[in-house]
Motif scaffolding. Structure first.
Motif, PDB file in Angstrom:
ATOM      1  N   ILE A  51       0.820  -1.486  -0.050  1.00  0.00           N
ATOM      2  CA  ILE A  51       0.021  -0.034   0.009  1.00  0.00           C
ATOM      3  C   ILE A  51       0.981   1.289   0.123  1.00  0.00           C
ATOM      4  O   ILE A  51       1.788   1.235   0.816  1.00  0.00           O
ATOM      5  N   THR A  56      -3.660   3.316  -2.103  1.00  0.00           N
ATOM      6  CA  THR A  56      -3.923   2.338  -3.057  1.00  0.00           C
ATOM      7  C   THR A  56      -3.340   1.077  -2.864  1.00  0.00           C
ATOM      8  O   THR A  56      -2.091   1.055  -2.465  1.00  0.00           O
ATOM      9  N   ASN A  58      -2.134  -3.206  -3.718  1.00  0.00           N
ATOM     10  CA  ASN A  58      -1.513  -4.096  -4.710  1.00  0.00           C
ATOM     11  C   ASN A  58      -1.732  -5.366  -4.194  1.00  0.00           C
ATOM     12  O   ASN A  58      -1.057  -5.360  -2.967  1.00  0.00           O
ATOM     13  N   THR A  68      -7.483  -7.686   2.212  1.00  0.00           N
ATOM     14  CA  THR A  68      -7.429  -6.212   1.922  1.00  0.00           C
ATOM     15  C   THR A  68      -6.616  -5.243   2.694  1.00  0.00           C
ATOM     16  O   THR A  68      -6.475  -5.711   4.057  1.00  0.00           O
ATOM     17  N   SER A  70      -4.923  -2.033   4.367  1.00  0.00           N
ATOM     18  CA  SER A  70      -5.223  -0.664   4.360  1.00  0.00           C
ATOM     19  C   SER A  70      -4.333   0.226   5.546  1.00  0.00           C
ATOM     20  O   SER A  70      -3.456  -0.530   6.094  1.00  0.00           O
TER      21      SER A  70
END
Length: 113
Positions: A51, A56, A58, A68, A70
């Motif tokens: 990130i 964003t 990857n 995910t 973050s």
């Protein structure tokens, strides 16, 4: 110098979820790209998610759609939400700051019934 501390690992059944956290010893806002890496038993460490400062993510193909990444710059923390876990996700998960190549000590994830 930056210290990274991971947490959130554990034992989970296949199909379950875990959320890993990586807390940095100082502000991550200026530290650039951060990532999570996975080392399965007897295998090399590989990246699973990265990130950037813009938020964003990857993802490696093996986790795309299930994991995910973050970051919360105010809390100096990067997260990895892991859903639909599989036995092959078992291993140690490490947090990394790419600039300066800082690593945490890792947190163990075991996916087993």
């Amino acid at each position: 110098q930056v210290q990274l501390v991971e947490s959130g690992g554990g034992l989970v059944q296949p199909g379950g979820s875990l959320r890993l956290s990586c807390v940095a010893s100082r502000s991550i806002f200026s530290l650039g790209t951060m990532g999570w890496y996975h080392q399965a038993p007897g295998k090399e460490r590989v990246w699973v998610a990265l990130i950037g400062t813009g938020g964003t993510g990857n993802y490696a193909d093996s986790v795309k759609g299930r994991f995910t990444i973050s970051r919360d710059n105010a809390e100096n923390t990067v997260y990895l939400q892991m859903n639909s876990l599989k036995p092959e996700d078992t291993g140690v998960y490490y947090c990394r700051i790419l600039m300066g190549n800082y690593w945490g000590q890792g947190t163990q994830v075991t996916v087993s019934s």
